[in-house]
Design a protein around this motif. Structure first.
Motif, PDB file in Angstrom:
ATOM      1  N   GLY A 151       1.033   5.804  -0.586  1.00 57.22           N
ATOM      2  CA  GLY A 151       0.263   7.031  -0.715  1.00 57.22           C
ATOM      3  C   GLY A 151       1.144   8.265  -0.705  1.00 57.22           C
ATOM      4  O   GLY A 151       2.277   8.238  -0.211  1.00 57.22           O
ATOM      5  N   GLU A 171     -13.185   6.776  -3.565  1.00 57.38           N
ATOM      6  CA  GLU A 171     -12.387   5.561  -3.790  1.00 57.38           C
ATOM      7  C   GLU A 171     -13.124   4.600  -4.713  1.00 57.38           C
ATOM      8  O   GLU A 171     -14.365   4.618  -4.810  1.00 57.38           O
ATOM      9  CB  GLU A 171     -12.054   4.872  -2.469  1.00 57.38           C
ATOM     10  CG  GLU A 171     -13.210   4.205  -1.780  1.00 57.38           C
ATOM     11  CD  GLU A 171     -12.769   3.414  -0.562  1.00 57.38           C
ATOM     12  OE1 GLU A 171     -13.280   2.294  -0.374  1.00 57.38           O
ATOM     13  OE2 GLU A 171     -11.938   3.925   0.221  1.00 57.38           O
ATOM     14  N   ASP A 226      -8.123   2.188  -5.360  1.00 56.56           N
ATOM     15  CA  ASP A 226      -7.506   3.492  -5.627  1.00 56.56           C
ATOM     16  C   ASP A 226      -8.388   4.572  -5.005  1.00 56.56           C
ATOM     17  O   ASP A 226      -9.613   4.534  -5.130  1.00 56.56           O
ATOM     18  CB  ASP A 226      -7.394   3.745  -7.135  1.00 56.56           C
ATOM     19  CG  ASP A 226      -6.584   2.656  -7.827  1.00 56.56           C
ATOM     20  OD1 ASP A 226      -5.711   2.057  -7.171  1.00 56.56           O
ATOM     21  OD2 ASP A 226      -6.838   2.400  -9.023  1.00 56.56           O
ATOM     22  N   SER A 227      -7.765   5.530  -4.341  1.00 53.09           N
ATOM     23  CA  SER A 227      -8.554   6.575  -3.686  1.00 53.09           C
ATOM     24  C   SER A 227      -7.823   7.910  -3.734  1.00 53.09           C
ATOM     25  O   SER A 227      -6.590   7.956  -3.849  1.00 53.09           O
ATOM     26  CB  SER A 227      -8.856   6.197  -2.236  1.00 53.09           C
ATOM     27  OG  SER A 227      -7.662   6.007  -1.501  1.00 53.09           O
ATOM     28  N   LEU A 272      -2.897   4.125  -3.136  1.00 50.99           N
ATOM     29  CA  LEU A 272      -3.078   2.909  -3.923  1.00 50.99           C
ATOM     30  C   LEU A 272      -2.874   1.725  -2.989  1.00 50.99           C
ATOM     31  O   LEU A 272      -1.850   1.631  -2.317  1.00 50.99           O
ATOM     32  CB  LEU A 272      -2.077   2.849  -5.076  1.00 50.99           C
ATOM     33  CG  LEU A 272      -2.024   4.063  -6.008  1.00 50.99           C
ATOM     34  CD1 LEU A 272      -0.926   3.889  -7.037  1.00 50.99           C
ATOM     35  CD2 LEU A 272      -3.367   4.280  -6.691  1.00 50.99           C
ATOM     36  N   GLN A 273      -3.865   0.817  -2.946  1.00 53.01           N
ATOM     37  CA  GLN A 273      -3.805  -0.310  -2.029  1.00 53.01           C
ATOM     38  C   GLN A 273      -3.784  -1.639  -2.778  1.00 53.01           C
ATOM     39  O   GLN A 273      -4.395  -1.787  -3.837  1.00 53.01           O
ATOM     40  CB  GLN A 273      -5.013  -0.288  -1.083  1.00 53.01           C
ATOM     41  CG  GLN A 273      -5.056   0.929  -0.170  1.00 53.01           C
ATOM     42  CD  GLN A 273      -6.313   0.961   0.667  1.00 53.01           C
ATOM     43  OE1 GLN A 273      -7.263   1.682   0.367  1.00 53.01           O
ATOM     44  NE2 GLN A 273      -6.331   0.187   1.740  1.00 53.01           N
ATOM     45  N   ASP A 319       0.863  -1.175   0.000  1.00 48.47           N
ATOM     46  CA  ASP A 319       0.000   0.000   0.000  1.00 48.47           C
ATOM     47  C   ASP A 319       0.903   1.229   0.000  1.00 48.47           C
ATOM     48  O   ASP A 319       1.912   1.259   0.715  1.00 48.47           O
ATOM     49  CB  ASP A 319      -0.892   0.044   1.244  1.00 48.47           C
ATOM     50  CG  ASP A 319      -1.861  -1.121   1.307  1.00 48.47           C
ATOM     51  OD1 ASP A 319      -2.078  -1.767   0.273  1.00 48.47           O
ATOM     52  OD2 ASP A 319      -2.386  -1.380   2.406  1.00 48.47           O
ATOM     53  N   ILE A 345      -3.394  10.977  -2.422  1.00 51.33           N
ATOM     54  CA  ILE A 345      -3.702   9.859  -3.309  1.00 51.33           C
ATOM     55  C   ILE A 345      -3.145   8.594  -2.680  1.00 51.33           C
ATOM     56  O   ILE A 345      -2.018   8.595  -2.164  1.00 51.33           O
ATOM     57  CB  ILE A 345      -3.104  10.056  -4.712  1.00 51.33           C
ATOM     58  CG1 ILE A 345      -3.698  11.298  -5.389  1.00 51.33           C
ATOM     59  CG2 ILE A 345      -3.351   8.828  -5.590  1.00 51.33           C
ATOM     60  CD1 ILE A 345      -3.057  11.612  -6.733  1.00 51.33           C
ATOM     61  N   ARG A 384      -7.784  -4.539  -5.489  1.00 55.74           N
ATOM     62  CA  ARG A 384      -7.076  -3.283  -5.727  1.00 55.74           C
ATOM     63  C   ARG A 384      -8.016  -2.108  -5.467  1.00 55.74           C
ATOM     64  O   ARG A 384      -9.125  -2.045  -5.996  1.00 55.74           O
ATOM     65  CB  ARG A 384      -6.576  -3.259  -7.165  1.00 55.74           C
ATOM     66  CG  ARG A 384      -6.053  -1.936  -7.662  1.00 55.74           C
ATOM     67  CD  ARG A 384      -4.707  -1.571  -7.090  1.00 55.74           C
ATOM     68  NE  ARG A 384      -4.277  -0.296  -7.641  1.00 55.74           N
ATOM     69  CZ  ARG A 384      -3.643  -0.171  -8.830  1.00 55.74           C
ATOM     70  NH1 ARG A 384      -3.371  -1.237  -9.536  1.00 55.74           N
ATOM     71  NH2 ARG A 384      -3.289   1.029  -9.262  1.00 55.74           N
ATOM     72  N   ILE A 430      -1.240  -3.412  -4.205  1.00 55.47           N
ATOM     73  CA  ILE A 430      -0.442  -3.547  -5.422  1.00 55.47           C
ATOM     74  C   ILE A 430       0.532  -4.697  -5.209  1.00 55.47           C
ATOM     75  O   ILE A 430       1.360  -4.653  -4.292  1.00 55.47           O
ATOM     76  CB  ILE A 430       0.338  -2.252  -5.719  1.00 55.47           C
ATOM     77  CG1 ILE A 430      -0.611  -1.063  -5.820  1.00 55.47           C
ATOM     78  CG2 ILE A 430       1.152  -2.395  -6.988  1.00 55.47           C
ATOM     79  CD1 ILE A 430       0.097   0.262  -5.937  1.00 55.47           C
TER      80      ILE A 430
END
Length: 232
Positions: A39, A103, A79-80, A59-60, A37, A57, A77, A62
């Protein structure tokens, strides 16, 4: 998982959480995967707004696919992105911050989060009490949440209650420790020039001003006060 965050130049923060995910289906088939994860958080125009506005931003999940027996599956996955703004900040009564986040999980509809936090402590103090509340929109399992927090300089304790729709009510607690320091220039002791100038002659005024300028120039405190760097 293990999380670490750093902040650069006062306006950019970066965090990363390497983790291992293990899951079991119907008590028979297990799978393991490695993921990350990460950010980024930005404080735009720090000279004008300081830290009152922030953009982020994240991203979780990955990383690897997780395999049950022979079929690999993608991790969920997510994205937020979001922003926060401190709409009230007064030294004696605290501050109020509002935030919103959008998100999307791959293959699902877009979801939203809105919330706020009121800090009851003095803005420049080391002790803070927090009251928080928020709501989730387009979430199937959760909607509103409320919480409390307490911070004493380098340590923070937080509690939240989350109203779950399908499952039982959820209680969450976390402890945060802050590491590192940021040097702060110590404000030099100011002479009461205005009061002294009232009764001073012109040469005495010049002498006072000259002395204050030299004091400002050479009053560099090597062991200046330091404050914690937020590395949550």
């Amino acid at each position: 998982f293990f999380s670490v965050g750093i902040r650069y130049a006062g306006m950019l923060a970066f965090g990363i959480s390497p983790k291992m995910v293990r899951s079991t289906l119907v008590d028979q088939f297990s799978g393991t995967a490695l993921a990350v994860d990460t950010g980024v958080q930005v404080y735009p125009f720090p000279k004008f707004f300081k830290e009152r506005i922030s953009l982020g931003i994240a991203l979780q999940n990955i990383g690897q696919q997780i395999t049950y027996r022979t079929v690999p599956q993608n991790l969920p996955r997510i994205d937020s992105m979001g922003f926060a703004a401190t709409v009230l900040r007064q030294a004696e009564i605290g501050s109020l911050t509002l935030a919103a986040q959008v998100e999307r999980a791959i293959g699902e509809t877009v979801r939203y989060r809105i919330g706020g936090e009121y800090d009851l402590g003095e803005v420049t103090g080391d002790r803070h009490f927090y009251i928080r509340g928020g709501n989730r929109i387009q979430f199937e399992s959760e909607n509103y949440s409320i919480g409390l927090g307490f911070r004493e300089r380098l340590f923070q304790l937080d509690y939240s209650f989350v109203n779950s729709i399908d499952l039982e009510k959820t209680h969450r607690m976390s402890m945060t420790f802050y590491f590192g320091s940021t040097p702060r220039k110590k404000e030099p002791i100011r002479f009461e020039l205005m009061d002294e100038r009232k009764e001073a002659t012109e040469p005495e005024k010049m002498k006072l001003m000259d002395g204050q300028e030299k004091f400002d120039e050479y009053e560099l405190i090597k062991d200046a006060d330091v404050g914690p760097m937020d590395t949550t």
